[in-house]
Design a protein around this motif. Structure first.
Motif, PDB file in Angstrom:
ATOM      1  N   VAL A  94     -14.318  -5.631  -4.111  1.00 47.62           N
ATOM      2  CA  VAL A  94     -14.025  -4.755  -5.250  1.00 47.62           C
ATOM      3  C   VAL A  94     -12.838  -3.849  -4.921  1.00 47.62           C
ATOM      4  N   ALA A  95     -12.860  -3.264  -3.732  1.00 46.88           N
ATOM      5  CA  ALA A  95     -11.749  -2.402  -3.323  1.00 46.88           C
ATOM      6  C   ALA A  95     -10.452  -3.203  -3.224  1.00 46.88           C
ATOM      7  N   THR A  96     -10.551  -4.412  -2.721  1.00 49.76           N
ATOM      8  CA  THR A  96      -9.376  -5.266  -2.586  1.00 49.76           C
ATOM      9  C   THR A  96      -8.798  -5.639  -3.942  1.00 49.76           C
ATOM     10  N   TYR A  97      -9.659  -5.786  -4.934  1.00 49.27           N
ATOM     11  CA  TYR A  97      -9.186  -6.104  -6.272  1.00 49.27           C
ATOM     12  C   TYR A  97      -8.232  -5.017  -6.766  1.00 49.27           C
ATOM     13  N   PHE A  98      -8.620  -3.776  -6.586  1.00 49.53           N
ATOM     14  CA  PHE A  98      -7.749  -2.677  -7.014  1.00 49.53           C
ATOM     15  C   PHE A  98      -6.463  -2.647  -6.197  1.00 49.53           C
ATOM     16  N   VAL A  99      -6.561  -2.934  -4.902  1.00 46.32           N
ATOM     17  CA  VAL A  99      -5.365  -2.980  -4.064  1.00 46.32           C
ATOM     18  C   VAL A  99      -4.434  -4.091  -4.548  1.00 46.32           C
ATOM     19  N   LYS A 100      -5.007  -5.231  -4.923  1.00 42.26           N
ATOM     20  CA  LYS A 100      -4.181  -6.345  -5.404  1.00 42.26           C
ATOM     21  C   LYS A 100      -3.460  -5.970  -6.690  1.00 42.26           C
ATOM     22  N   VAL A 101      -4.173  -5.366  -7.624  1.00 48.80           N
ATOM     23  CA  VAL A 101      -3.558  -5.013  -8.900  1.00 48.80           C
ATOM     24  C   VAL A 101      -2.457  -3.983  -8.691  1.00 48.80           C
ATOM     25  N   VAL A 102      -2.754  -2.942  -7.910  1.00 48.54           N
ATOM     26  CA  VAL A 102      -1.760  -1.904  -7.651  1.00 48.54           C
ATOM     27  C   VAL A 102      -0.595  -2.476  -6.834  1.00 48.54           C
ATOM     28  N   GLY A 103      -0.903  -3.284  -5.832  1.00 52.67           N
ATOM     29  CA  GLY A 103       0.145  -3.892  -5.010  1.00 52.67           C
ATOM     30  C   GLY A 103       1.044  -4.805  -5.818  1.00 52.67           C
ATOM     31  N   PHE A 104       0.458  -5.584  -6.698  1.00 50.56           N
ATOM     32  CA  PHE A 104       1.241  -6.474  -7.553  1.00 50.56           C
ATOM     33  C   PHE A 104       2.177  -5.649  -8.439  1.00 50.56           C
ATOM     34  N   ALA A 105       1.650  -4.561  -9.006  1.00 52.99           N
ATOM     35  CA  ALA A 105       2.478  -3.695  -9.854  1.00 52.99           C
ATOM     36  C   ALA A 105       3.593  -3.030  -9.051  1.00 52.99           C
ATOM     37  N   VAL A 106       3.272  -2.590  -7.834  1.00 54.15           N
ATOM     38  CA  VAL A 106       4.288  -1.940  -6.990  1.00 54.15           C
ATOM     39  C   VAL A 106       5.408  -2.919  -6.665  1.00 54.15           C
ATOM     40  N   VAL A 107       5.036  -4.157  -6.328  1.00 52.55           N
ATOM     41  CA  VAL A 107       6.065  -5.154  -6.027  1.00 52.55           C
ATOM     42  C   VAL A 107       6.944  -5.399  -7.249  1.00 52.55           C
ATOM     43  N   LEU A 108       6.328  -5.515  -8.400  1.00 50.84           N
ATOM     44  CA  LEU A 108       7.113  -5.769  -9.609  1.00 50.84           C
ATOM     45  C   LEU A 108       8.027  -4.595  -9.953  1.00 50.84           C
ATOM     46  N   PHE A 109       7.520  -3.364  -9.798  1.00 54.36           N
ATOM     47  CA  PHE A 109       8.359  -2.202 -10.101  1.00 54.36           C
ATOM     48  C   PHE A 109       9.411  -1.968  -9.025  1.00 54.36           C
TER      49      PHE A 109
END
Length: 163
Positions: A94-109
């Protein structure tokens, strides 16, 4: 079919015996899911290359590659944490899911939109990768032999004695 409880041999033509050492579930899922996603990305990139050239192929590969990297993180965490604390692995997923979503957004931005990025093929590559990854993961979980309940304790006097 007769019982061979005393000899320990399986009964019937096809005996059910001990399956042996179980392979690591998380690494097997990582391999299966990665392979499915990468095959889909190769096909998607070929289609993108025929329709929009190298720019489309690179965009599809970039979108799908980001998905593969971020999805692989959760299975690697499951591998390393699941060995010592199988029940704690779910909380980390569950914690990793949030890290993935935030990490994906950070990479895109952080990367922004490069000039070479074809947004349609980027999204198509990411969606193809997600769908194939999830399908392979569900298939892998469906084939996994997981012990959910503890085996009942053997009654006193052995297996032939009823309590």
């Amino acid at each position: 079919m007769t019982s061979n409880a005393e000899t320990g041999r399986p009964s019937g033509k096809r005996g059910v015996g001990v399956s042996g050492e179980t392979s690591n579930l998380w690494l097997r899922l990582l391999f299966l899911s990665s392979a499915a996603s990468l095959v889909g990305l190769v096909v998607t990139s070929i289609v993108a290359a025929t329709m929009n050239g190298g720019q489309g192929a690179l965009s599809a590969a970039f979108g799908g590659g980001l998905v593969v990297v971020f999805f692989a993180i959760s299975l690697l965490i499951g591998h390393f944490v699941g060995r010592n604390n199988p029940s704690g692995a779910v909380g980390l997923f569950v914690a990793t899911y949030f890290v993935k979503v935030v990490g994906f957004a950070v990479v895109l931005f952080a990367v922004g939109t490069p000039d070479w990025l074809h947004s349609r093929w980027f999204v198509i590559g990411a969606v193809v990768s997600v769908v194939l990854w999830q399908a392979a993961e569900i298939y892998g979980f469906s084939k996994a032999r997981l012990q959910i309940y503890n085996d009942p304790a053997e009654p006193k006097g052995g297996p032939d004695v009823s309590a």
